[in-house]
Design a protein around this motif. Sequence first.
Motif, PDB file in Angstrom:
ATOM      1  N   GLU A   1      -4.544  -2.895   7.557  1.00 19.91           N
ATOM      2  CA  GLU A   1      -3.782  -2.481   6.374  1.00 19.91           C
ATOM      3  C   GLU A   1      -3.904  -0.985   6.098  1.00 19.91           C
ATOM      4  OE1 GLU A   1      -1.173  -3.214   3.168  1.00 19.91           O
ATOM      5  OE2 GLU A   1      -1.784  -4.467   4.871  1.00 19.91           O
ATOM      6  N   ARG A   2      -4.993  -0.372   6.500  1.00 16.54           N
ATOM      7  CA  ARG A   2      -5.182   1.054   6.224  1.00 16.54           C
ATOM      8  C   ARG A   2      -4.197   1.929   6.989  1.00 16.54           C
ATOM      9  NH1 ARG A   2     -11.563   0.575   7.183  1.00 16.54           N
ATOM     10  NH2 ARG A   2     -10.694  -0.948   8.661  1.00 16.54           N
ATOM     11  N   ILE A   3      -3.729   1.444   8.134  1.00 14.66           N
ATOM     12  CA  ILE A   3      -2.687   2.171   8.874  1.00 14.66           C
ATOM     13  C   ILE A   3      -1.371   2.094   8.097  1.00 14.66           C
ATOM     14  CG2 ILE A   3      -1.335   2.263  10.998  1.00 14.66           C
ATOM     15  CD1 ILE A   3      -4.213   3.209  11.318  1.00 14.66           C
ATOM     16  N   ARG A   4      -1.081   0.940   7.552  1.00 13.91           N
ATOM     17  CA  ARG A   4       0.142   0.780   6.761  1.00 13.91           C
ATOM     18  C   ARG A   4       0.101   1.667   5.524  1.00 13.91           C
ATOM     19  NH1 ARG A   4       1.288  -5.742   6.816  1.00 13.91           N
ATOM     20  NH2 ARG A   4       3.273  -5.066   5.897  1.00 13.91           N
ATOM     21  N   GLU A   5      -1.043   1.775   4.912  1.00 10.54           N
ATOM     22  CA  GLU A   5      -1.165   2.536   3.674  1.00 10.54           C
ATOM     23  C   GLU A   5      -1.129   4.042   3.899  1.00 10.54           C
ATOM     24  OE1 GLU A   5      -4.847   1.073   2.166  1.00 10.54           O
ATOM     25  OE2 GLU A   5      -3.948  -0.693   1.208  1.00 10.54           O
ATOM     26  N   ASN A   6      -1.622   4.512   5.047  1.00 14.29           N
ATOM     27  CA  ASN A   6      -1.812   5.952   5.236  1.00 14.29           C
ATOM     28  C   ASN A   6      -0.891   6.614   6.250  1.00 14.29           C
ATOM     29  OD1 ASN A   6      -4.355   6.629   3.555  1.00 14.29           O
ATOM     30  ND2 ASN A   6      -4.934   4.763   4.644  1.00 14.29           N
ATOM     31  N   PHE A   7      -0.220   5.819   7.081  1.00 16.65           N
ATOM     32  CA  PHE A   7       0.660   6.413   8.085  1.00 16.65           C
ATOM     33  C   PHE A   7       2.097   5.897   8.020  1.00 16.65           C
ATOM     34  CE2 PHE A   7      -3.547   6.948  10.073  1.00 16.65           C
ATOM     35  CZ  PHE A   7      -3.484   8.283  10.445  1.00 16.65           C
ATOM     36  N   VAL A   8       2.262   4.614   7.816  1.00 13.93           N
ATOM     37  CA  VAL A   8       3.590   3.996   7.879  1.00 13.93           C
ATOM     38  C   VAL A   8       4.439   4.421   6.680  1.00 13.93           C
ATOM     39  CG1 VAL A   8       4.829   1.801   7.793  1.00 13.93           C
ATOM     40  CG2 VAL A   8       2.784   2.033   9.225  1.00 13.93           C
ATOM     41  N   THR A   9       5.688   4.818   6.961  1.00 11.65           N
ATOM     42  CA  THR A   9       6.610   5.224   5.887  1.00 11.65           C
ATOM     43  C   THR A   9       7.714   4.203   5.649  1.00 11.65           C
ATOM     44  OG1 THR A   9       8.051   6.447   7.412  1.00 11.65           O
ATOM     45  CG2 THR A   9       6.207   7.655   6.421  1.00 11.65           C
ATOM     46  N   MET A  10       7.906   3.270   6.581  1.00  8.82           N
ATOM     47  CA  MET A  10       8.955   2.262   6.441  1.00  8.82           C
ATOM     48  C   MET A  10       8.533   1.009   7.185  1.00  8.82           C
ATOM     49  SD  MET A  10      13.009   2.500   7.571  1.00  8.82           S
ATOM     50  CE  MET A  10      13.415   3.650   6.262  1.00  8.82           C
ATOM     51  N   GLU A  11       8.747  -0.158   6.575  1.00  8.22           N
ATOM     52  CA  GLU A  11       8.427  -1.422   7.227  1.00  8.22           C
ATOM     53  C   GLU A  11       9.703  -2.250   7.323  1.00  8.22           C
ATOM     54  OE1 GLU A  11       5.201  -3.212   5.105  1.00  8.22           O
ATOM     55  OE2 GLU A  11       3.759  -1.722   5.837  1.00  8.22           O
ATOM     56  N   ILE A  12      10.010  -2.726   8.534  1.00 13.21           N
ATOM     57  CA  ILE A  12      11.274  -3.413   8.778  1.00 13.21           C
ATOM     58  C   ILE A  12      11.037  -4.764   9.439  1.00 13.21           C
ATOM     59  CG2 ILE A  12      13.405  -3.349  10.159  1.00 13.21           C
ATOM     60  CD1 ILE A  12      13.557  -0.389   9.679  1.00 13.21           C
ATOM     61  N   SER A  13      11.762  -5.763   8.963  1.00 15.40           N
ATOM     62  CA  SER A  13      11.803  -7.094   9.559  1.00 15.40           C
ATOM     63  C   SER A  13      13.212  -7.345  10.069  1.00 15.40           C
ATOM     64  CB  SER A  13      11.444  -8.144   8.513  1.00 15.40           C
ATOM     65  OG  SER A  13      11.793  -9.447   8.937  1.00 15.40           O
ATOM     66  N   ILE A  14      13.352  -8.105  11.147  1.00 20.07           N
ATOM     67  CA  ILE A  14      14.698  -8.452  11.614  1.00 20.07           C
ATOM     68  C   ILE A  14      15.092  -9.867  11.194  1.00 20.07           C
ATOM     69  CG2 ILE A  14      14.629  -6.828  13.553  1.00 20.07           C
ATOM     70  CD1 ILE A  14      14.226  -9.293  15.399  1.00 20.07           C
ATOM     71  N   GLY A  15      14.273 -10.491  10.347  1.00 21.30           N
ATOM     72  CA  GLY A  15      14.638 -11.831   9.871  1.00 21.30           C
ATOM     73  C   GLY A  15      13.436 -12.588   9.349  1.00 21.30           C
ATOM     74  N   ASP A  16      13.707 -13.653   8.648  1.00 23.75           N
ATOM     75  CA  ASP A  16      12.645 -14.455   8.048  1.00 23.75           C
ATOM     76  C   ASP A  16      12.090 -15.464   9.040  1.00 23.75           C
ATOM     77  OD1 ASP A  16      13.008 -13.059   5.708  1.00 23.75           O
ATOM     78  OD2 ASP A  16      14.344 -14.560   4.826  1.00 23.75           O
ATOM     79  N   TYR A  17      11.467 -14.965  10.071  1.00 25.04           N
ATOM     80  CA  TYR A  17      10.805 -15.791  11.073  1.00 25.04           C
ATOM     81  C   TYR A  17       9.763 -14.922  11.753  1.00 25.04           C
ATOM     82  CZ  TYR A  17      14.479 -13.328  13.647  1.00 25.04           C
ATOM     83  OH  TYR A  17      15.325 -12.358  14.140  1.00 25.04           O
ATOM     84  N   VAL A  18       8.875 -15.536  12.527  1.00 27.16           N
ATOM     85  CA  VAL A  18       7.775 -14.803  13.139  1.00 27.16           C
ATOM     86  C   VAL A  18       7.927 -14.806  14.656  1.00 27.16           C
ATOM     87  CG1 VAL A  18       5.269 -14.690  13.433  1.00 27.16           C
ATOM     88  CG2 VAL A  18       6.240 -15.387  11.231  1.00 27.16           C
TER      89      VAL A  18
END
Length: 225
Positions: free
Chosen positions: A119-136
């Motif tokens: 999570e610390r990478i998401r908090e300190n480096f990532v500027t945008m989070e993208i999903s291509i759909g509601d599935y894994v």
Amino acid sequence: MFIDILTVLPELLQSPFEHSIMKRAQQKNLLTIRVHQLRKWAVNEYGMVDDYQFGGGAGMVMMCEPLAKAIEELSAERTYDEIIYLTPDGKTLNQKTSNSLSLKKNLLMICGHYKGIDERIRENFVTMEISIGDYVLSGGELAAAVLVDSIGRLLPGVLNDETSALFDSFQDNLLAPPVYTRPVDFRGWQVPPILMSGDHRKIADWRQDQALERTKSRRPDLLDE
């Protein structure tokens, strides 16, 4: 445009970028795609980039150190407009987002794997989070391929007919109208006469009406937007 992609499985991204429109975009020097093996920045000689999660639970987590080192090293080469993490809990990708990203110069994409990234990478480096759909999916590689394709085809000069992308589904929040080609009569199924009338204004109006009706029946939520 430059797109860098961090992944533990670069092999999954070879084929999507070596054929068709993405291949053409790179040959024309309109798009540069660099796929980086995250294990290059591993914490030990065994290529370790993941570890057990604190608090217990099934599944491994991609570690801070390899990702941070990779991002910082690549960021020293160019300034990224966005650092994008492909994740199921990100904002769902749509045409508006692809249009916006196609105007950028430099993008870095992080492909998640296992249970995701620290999570610390998401908090300190990532500027945008993208999903291509509601599935894994098993990892973010296929999602990255989808995102790159949706962006790359919009770059000026990539498509042979640059107006083609303007009439794709989801541009202006409408689905694309039906399309037809030869023969005019196939098993008694006819092409609408308006399309052979030669009256371009009437044809444009017909297509607009068809796009609106198709959107109303199939994706009314788009009209609400």
